[in-house]
Design a protein around this motif. Structure first.
Motif, PDB file in Angstrom:
ATOM      1  N   ARG A 186       0.865  -0.988  -0.087  1.00 39.46           N
ATOM      2  CA  ARG A 186       0.048   0.003  -0.241  1.00 39.46           C
ATOM      3  C   ARG A 186       0.983   1.216   0.105  1.00 39.46           C
ATOM      4  O   ARG A 186       0.566   2.276  -0.653  1.00 39.46           O
ATOM      5  N   GLN A 187       2.007   1.174   0.570  1.00 32.99           N
ATOM      6  CA  GLN A 187       2.911   2.270   0.675  1.00 32.99           C
ATOM      7  C   GLN A 187       3.429   2.736  -0.480  1.00 32.99           C
ATOM      8  O   GLN A 187       3.399   3.834  -1.126  1.00 32.99           O
ATOM      9  N   LEU A 188       3.820   1.386  -1.255  1.00 32.71           N
ATOM     10  CA  LEU A 188       4.479   1.518  -2.394  1.00 32.71           C
ATOM     11  C   LEU A 188       3.383   2.179  -3.611  1.00 32.71           C
ATOM     12  O   LEU A 188       3.820   3.225  -4.500  1.00 32.71           O
ATOM     13  N   GLU A 189       2.094   1.694  -3.534  1.00 31.99           N
ATOM     14  CA  GLU A 189       1.257   2.515  -4.399  1.00 31.99           C
ATOM     15  C   GLU A 189       0.951   3.913  -4.110  1.00 31.99           C
ATOM     16  O   GLU A 189       0.762   4.788  -5.060  1.00 31.99           O
ATOM     17  N   ARG A 190       0.870   4.297  -2.848  1.00 32.05           N
ATOM     18  CA  ARG A 190       0.642   5.637  -2.547  1.00 32.05           C
ATOM     19  C   ARG A 190       1.785   6.463  -2.914  1.00 32.05           C
ATOM     20  O   ARG A 190       1.724   7.532  -3.623  1.00 32.05           O
ATOM     21  N   ARG A 191       2.976   5.900  -2.917  1.00 31.43           N
ATOM     22  CA  ARG A 191       4.237   6.887  -3.202  1.00 31.43           C
ATOM     23  C   ARG A 191       4.441   6.994  -4.792  1.00 31.43           C
ATOM     24  O   ARG A 191       4.474   8.055  -5.347  1.00 31.43           O
ATOM     25  N   LEU A 192       3.701   6.005  -5.590  1.00 29.14           N
ATOM     26  CA  LEU A 192       3.749   6.045  -6.959  1.00 29.14           C
ATOM     27  C   LEU A 192       2.658   6.711  -7.630  1.00 29.14           C
ATOM     28  O   LEU A 192       2.614   7.122  -8.750  1.00 29.14           O
ATOM     29  N   GLY A 193       1.450   6.628  -6.595  1.00 27.30           N
ATOM     30  CA  GLY A 193       0.322   7.299  -7.086  1.00 27.30           C
ATOM     31  C   GLY A 193      -0.620   6.541  -8.203  1.00 27.30           C
ATOM     32  O   GLY A 193      -1.307   7.140  -8.990  1.00 27.30           O
ATOM     33  N   VAL A 194      -0.214   5.172  -8.021  1.00 25.86           N
ATOM     34  CA  VAL A 194      -1.012   4.195  -8.961  1.00 25.86           C
ATOM     35  C   VAL A 194      -1.438   3.264  -8.277  1.00 25.86           C
ATOM     36  O   VAL A 194      -1.083   2.473  -7.076  1.00 25.86           O
ATOM     37  N   GLU A 195      -2.612   2.404  -8.747  1.00 23.31           N
ATOM     38  CA  GLU A 195      -3.008   1.157  -8.176  1.00 23.31           C
ATOM     39  C   GLU A 195      -2.166  -0.036  -8.915  1.00 23.31           C
ATOM     40  O   GLU A 195      -2.474  -0.006 -10.026  1.00 23.31           O
ATOM     41  N   LEU A 196      -1.505  -0.657  -8.274  1.00 25.72           N
ATOM     42  CA  LEU A 196      -0.790  -1.885  -8.768  1.00 25.72           C
ATOM     43  C   LEU A 196      -1.434  -3.129  -8.761  1.00 25.72           C
ATOM     44  O   LEU A 196      -1.136  -4.146  -9.546  1.00 25.72           O
ATOM     45  N   LEU A 197      -2.261  -3.464  -7.673  1.00 23.18           N
ATOM     46  CA  LEU A 197      -3.040  -4.702  -7.819  1.00 23.18           C
ATOM     47  C   LEU A 197      -4.734  -4.310  -7.365  1.00 23.18           C
ATOM     48  O   LEU A 197      -4.972  -3.470  -6.868  1.00 23.18           O
TER      49      LEU A 197
END
Length: 282
Positions: free
Chosen positions: A37-48
């Motif tokens: 979730r932290q990685l998605e927030r930092r990138l600003g995209v939904e990965l999964l």
């Protein structure tokens, strides 16, 4: 992005299950979920895309999986090459040459002899692998140089020198009616009853669907052919390995096979340069 985050994401993306990914990583599931979730927030995209029953990759997630694997491979390769350079600096130089088992045997023997006669030659460890594995071993740093075969292996991202080009033959059980011909066409091979072409492993270890037997090396393949269970289209140089119960016939319209020697473009190894010089002189 941190290496650890990429490792976490790749594990989840490959397993498509947080529990299995956590077990594979040796951590509990809650910190893994938080990291994604932290990685998605930092990138600003939904990965999964997550539901109560499944996990699937988004388009962005598919891109990060591909790029993340490449980045982790690069980190691992840097680690291996750095350690090998340190060994060389302390008086333990050496090269790792990877080639497909059973391929280019005559060339390999000549190359090793020619390089051994070079001033300053170092020890060469030969790593034999299955089809399509040389490229991966060279990319991830487990090998310094590789013998690859076009058009079957990819040379993208490598420096290469072409060594030789040869035609292809179909290998059949001795005494098969086609062995009386001077040559055949690929359509003749495809129409052979009861002798399907083998299925080699792909880069991810899986096999394509089809009637042919799953094979991992030429010894296994030649045994199946001798038993009348398979046929195979291989480079002309395979004739040197054929047993008395096998025969080869040229396939006129099969694409030629070019053997190349390949190495990472950033390599500054004098030993690699010496091996490549010896190969091109052959």
């Amino acid at each position: 992005m941190e290496t650890r985050e990429l490792q976490y994401f790749v594990a989840v993306a490959e397993e498509l299950h947080f529990g299995r990914a956590a077990q594979r990583l040796g951590i509990s599931q809650p910190p893994l979920s938080r990291a994604i979730r932290q990685l998605e927030r930092r990138l600003g995209v939904e990965l999964l895309e997550r539901t109560s029953r499944s996990v699937t990759l988004t388009e962005a997630g598919s891109v990060l999986l591909r790029e993340g694997r490449a980045a982790l491979d690069a980190v691992e390769a840097a680690d291996r090459r750095t350690r090998r350079a340190a060994l060389a600096a302390t008086g333990h130089p050496g090269l790792v040459l990877v080639t497909k088992a059973g391929a280019s045997d005559e060339l390999l023997a000549k190359l090793l002899d020619a390089y051994a006669a070079e001033p300053g030659a170092v020890a060469v460890d030969v790593l034999l692998c299955g089809p399509a594995e040389q490229e991966r071993l060279l990319r991830d740093g487990r090998a310094d140089v590789a013998l690859l075969h076009l058009p079957f292996d990819s040379t993208a991202g490598f420096d290469t020198e072409e060594l030789y080009t040869e035609g292809q033959v179909v290998v059949l059980p001795a005494g098969h009616p086609l062995t009386s011909r001077r040559h055949v066409l690929t359509a003749d091979v495809a129409a052979l009853p009861g002798l399907p072409l083998p299925r080699w492993p792909r880069h991810d270890g899986t096999y394509a669907d089809g009637p042919g037997a799953q094979v991992r090396d030429t010894a296994q393949l030649f045994q199946l052919i001798a038993l009348g269970r398979a046929s195979a289209v291989l480079p002309e140089s395979c004739r040197a390995q054929l047993r008395g119960d096998l025969a080869a016939v040229p396939v006129l319209d099969a694409p030629p096979v070019t053997t190349v020697i390949a190495w990472p473009p950033h390599s500054r190894s004098l030993a690699v340069a010496g091996l490549v010089r010896a190969a091109t002189r052959l």
